[in-house]
Design a protein around this motif. Structure first.
Motif, short mmCIF file in Angstrom:
data_model
loop_
_atom_site.label_atom_id
_atom_site.label_comp_id
_atom_site.label_asym_id
_atom_site.label_seq_id
_atom_site.Cartn_x
_atom_site.Cartn_y
_atom_site.Cartn_z
N UNK A 286 2.64 15.10 -6.96
CA UNK A 286 2.06 14.60 -5.70
C UNK A 286 3.07 14.68 -4.55
N UNK A 287 4.36 14.66 -4.90
CA UNK A 287 5.40 14.73 -3.87
C UNK A 287 6.10 16.09 -3.86
N UNK A 288 5.44 17.11 -4.41
CA UNK A 288 6.03 18.46 -4.43
C UNK A 288 6.28 18.92 -2.99
N UNK A 289 7.52 19.32 -2.67
CA UNK A 289 7.82 19.74 -1.29
C UNK A 289 7.29 21.14 -0.99
N UNK A 290 7.19 21.43 0.29
CA UNK A 290 6.80 22.77 0.74
C UNK A 290 7.73 23.17 1.87
N UNK A 291 7.82 24.48 2.12
CA UNK A 291 8.70 24.99 3.18
C UNK A 291 7.86 25.27 4.42
N UNK A 292 8.33 24.78 5.56
CA UNK A 292 7.63 24.98 6.84
C UNK A 292 8.41 26.01 7.66
N UNK B 55 12.28 24.20 7.30
CA UNK B 55 12.26 22.78 6.96
C UNK B 55 11.60 22.58 5.60
N UNK B 56 12.21 21.72 4.78
CA UNK B 56 11.63 21.32 3.50
C UNK B 56 10.88 20.01 3.75
N UNK B 57 9.56 20.04 3.54
CA UNK B 57 8.73 18.87 3.87
C UNK B 57 8.14 18.28 2.59
N UNK B 58 8.27 16.95 2.46
CA UNK B 58 7.71 16.23 1.31
C UNK B 58 6.43 15.52 1.74
N UNK B 59 5.38 15.54 0.93
CA UNK B 59 4.13 14.87 1.30
C UNK B 59 4.26 13.34 1.38
N UNK B 60 5.09 12.75 0.49
CA UNK B 60 5.16 11.29 0.41
C UNK B 60 6.46 10.73 0.97
N UNK B 61 7.59 11.17 0.40
CA UNK B 61 8.89 10.64 0.85
C UNK B 61 9.98 11.63 0.46
N UNK B 62 11.10 11.57 1.19
CA UNK B 62 12.24 12.46 0.91
C UNK B 62 12.99 11.93 -0.31
N UNK B 63 13.22 12.79 -1.28
CA UNK B 63 13.93 12.39 -2.49
C UNK B 63 15.44 12.61 -2.29
N UNK B 64 16.27 11.91 -3.07
CA UNK B 64 17.73 12.04 -2.89
C UNK B 64 18.33 13.29 -3.53
N UNK C 221 21.25 35.46 -0.69
CA UNK C 221 22.14 34.49 -0.07
C UNK C 221 21.80 33.11 -0.62
N UNK C 222 22.80 32.27 -0.81
CA UNK C 222 22.57 30.92 -1.34
C UNK C 222 23.04 29.89 -0.34
N UNK C 223 22.19 28.89 -0.11
CA UNK C 223 22.50 27.81 0.83
C UNK C 223 22.38 26.49 0.08
N UNK C 224 23.41 25.65 0.19
CA UNK C 224 23.40 24.35 -0.49
C UNK C 224 23.02 23.25 0.50
N UNK C 225 22.03 22.45 0.14
CA UNK C 225 21.63 21.31 0.96
C UNK C 225 22.06 20.03 0.26
N UNK C 226 22.74 19.16 0.97
CA UNK C 226 23.19 17.90 0.39
C UNK C 226 22.01 16.96 0.21
N UNK C 227 22.24 15.87 -0.50
CA UNK C 227 21.19 14.87 -0.73
C UNK C 227 20.61 14.39 0.60
N UNK C 228 19.28 14.48 0.71
CA UNK C 228 18.59 14.03 1.92
C UNK C 228 18.43 15.09 3.00
N UNK C 229 19.17 16.22 2.91
CA UNK C 229 19.03 17.27 3.91
C UNK C 229 17.73 18.03 3.68
N UNK C 230 17.02 18.31 4.75
CA UNK C 230 15.73 19.01 4.63
C UNK C 230 15.64 20.22 5.56
N UNK C 231 16.71 20.56 6.24
CA UNK C 231 16.68 21.68 7.19
C UNK C 231 17.84 22.63 6.90
N UNK C 232 17.61 23.90 7.09
CA UNK C 232 18.66 24.89 6.94
C UNK C 232 18.36 26.08 7.84
#
Length: 347
Positions: free
Chosen positions: A65-71, A111-120, A135-146
Motif C-alpha cells: 500500500x505504501x509502494x513508492x513511485x518515481x515522479x 522524486x520518489x513519492x510514497x502514497x502514505x508516508x516516507x519510510x526511513x 550510473x548509481x546514486x545513493x539516497x540517504x534515509x529520508x531523501x526522496x529527490x535526486x
C-alpha cells in the motif's frame, strides 16, 4: 560491613543496568533480523530517445500500500502501465511504469513519492542510458529527490560511493557486531589498531577480487558463514581471556575472517553496480567509505567503554565484568542470523 554492602549495591546496580541493556538489545533485535533498513532499489532505464522505464524493488517491510513511485518532470507523461516492454538486447522485462518525455531528463530532478508516508530506508538509484552505461546514486534515509546524471564525474563518484560504503557498514549489523567482538578481544589501543588494520586489508582484497568478478562465490552461503564468524567471536568473548589463538593473536583471526567479510561487501556492491567508465574509482571510494564507517564505530565503542569504566570506578573492570553479557547477547543474535540464512538457501 558498610563498605561491603556499598560494593554489593554497586555491583547489583551495574548488573541490573547490564541486564536492562541486554534485554533492550534482544527486544530490538527482531527489527534487526527483519532487515528493516535494507535499501529500496530504483532502476530508471532509457528505452528509447524519449521513453524511460522504471522498476522499483522494495524490502518486505515496506508494504504494498505504501509502494513508492518515481515522479518525472512536468514535460514528461506517464504512459499506460504495461506488463512487458522491449529493453536493451531485445529482452522483454516487466516494468512498473513507462514515461515519455519531450526532451532529455539529464540533469533534471526526479522524486520518489510514497502514497502514505516516507519510510526511513535509504535508496539506491540505478540509471541506465540508451547506450548501456549505468550510473548509481545513493539516497540517504529520508531523501526522496535526486538529480539525473549527465555523465560520469570523478567528484560525483567519490561522493556517492564513499557515502554508500559508510552507509553499508552502519546498516550491516553483522559486520558491526564482528567489529565489536574484535575490539573487546584486542583490548589495548595498539592491539585494536593492528587487529582492525588486518581486517581492513583482508576484506579489501576479496572485495576488489569479487567486485571485479575475478572470483565468484554464491552469496547466501557467504552470508551464512559471516554470521558463523560472529558466533565464533562471541563465543570467545563469553569464555573470557584465554591462551587461544583468538586472544593471543587477534589480528590473525581478523585477517582470516576479513577475507570472508570482503565477499559480503562485494555482494552489496555488485547488486548496486559500479560506474561504467570509472570502475576502479567506484571500488576505491566504496572501500574508503567502509573504512570510515568502521573507524567511527570503533571510536564510538572505545569511548563508550571508557565512559562506563569511569562511572563504574577503578575497582571494577567493566570489560571483564560484562564480557559474558556481551558474548551471550551477540552470540544469540548471530546464531539467529545463522539459522535464518542457512534455512534461506537450504529450503
Amino acid at each position: 560491613m558498610i563498605k561491603n554492602r556499598t560494593r554489593k549495591i554497586s555491583d547489583a546496580t551495574l548488573l541490573c543496568c547490564w541486564m536492562l541493556f541486554s534485554g533492550i538489545l534482544i527486544l530490538f533485535s527482531t527489527t534487526i533480523f527483519a532487515d528493516d533498513l535494507r535499501p529500496i532499489y530504483i532502476e530508471v532505464e532509457q528505452i528509447e530517445n524519449d521513453q524511460y522505464g522504471v522498476r522499483i524493488k522494495k524490502p518486505p517491510k515496506v508494504t504494498e500500500a505504501n509502494r513508492p513511485s518515481v515522479v518525472f518532470p512536468d514535460y514528461c507523461q506517464q504512459l499506460a502501465k504495461t506488463s512487458n516492454v522491449r529493453l536493451r538486447a531485445g529482452v522483454p522485462v516487466a516494468v512498473a511504469d513507462i514515461w515519455m518525455c519531450r526532451q532529455s531528463i539529464d540533469g533534471e530532478e526526479l522524486v520518489l513519492r510514497y502514497p502514505l508516508f516516507i519510510v526511513p530506508n535509504p535508496a539506491i538509484v540505478k540509471v541506465i542510458s540508451l547506450a548501456g552505461a549505468s550510473y548509481t546514486i545513493a539516497l540517504a534515509s529520508g531523501d526522496t529527490r535526486w538529480e539525473m546524471p549527465r555523465a560520469e564525474d570523478i567528484n560525483g563518484i567519490a561522493k556517492q560511493y564513499t557515502w554508500l560504503g559508510i552507509e553499508h557498514i552502519w546498516i550491516g549489523y553483522d559486520h558491526l557486531l564482528f567489529l565489536l567482538c574484535l575490539i573487546w578481544i584486542a583490548g589495548t589501543w595498539k592491539r585494536i589498531l593492528v587487529t582492525i588494520t588486518g581486517f581492513t586489508l583482508a576484506h579489501s582484497v576479496t572485495l576488489a577480487l569479487s567486485a571485479l568478478e575475478i572470483i565468484k562465490l554464491p552469496v547466501p552461503p557467504v552470508e551464512a558463514v559471516i554470521a558463523l564468524s560472529v558466533v565464533f567471536l562471541a563465543t570467545e568473548v563469553a569464555k573470557g581471556r584465554s591462551h587461544s589463538l583468538t586472544w593471543r593473536r587477534p589480528v590473525t583471526v581478523s585477517s582470516s575472517f576479513g577475507l570472508l567479510h570482503g565477499l559480503g561487501f562485494a555482494a552489496v556492491l555488485n547488486e548496486i553496480g559500479l560506474p561504467q567508465t570509472e570502475v576502479l574509482s567506484g571500488l576505491l571510494f566504496f572501500n574508503i567509505g567502509v573504512e570510515i564507517g568502521q573507524a567511527f564505530f570503533a571510536i564510538l565503542v572505545i569511548l563508550l567503554i571508557t565512559l562506563v569504566q569511569k562511572i563504574a570506578g577503578a575497582k571494577i573492570d567493566i570489560k571483564q565484568w560484562s564480557q559474558r553479557g556481551v558474548g551471550y547477547s551477540v552470540g544469540c543474535i548471530a546464531a539467529y542470523w545463522l539459522f535464518q540464512r542457512v534455512m534461506g538457501f537450504a529450503v
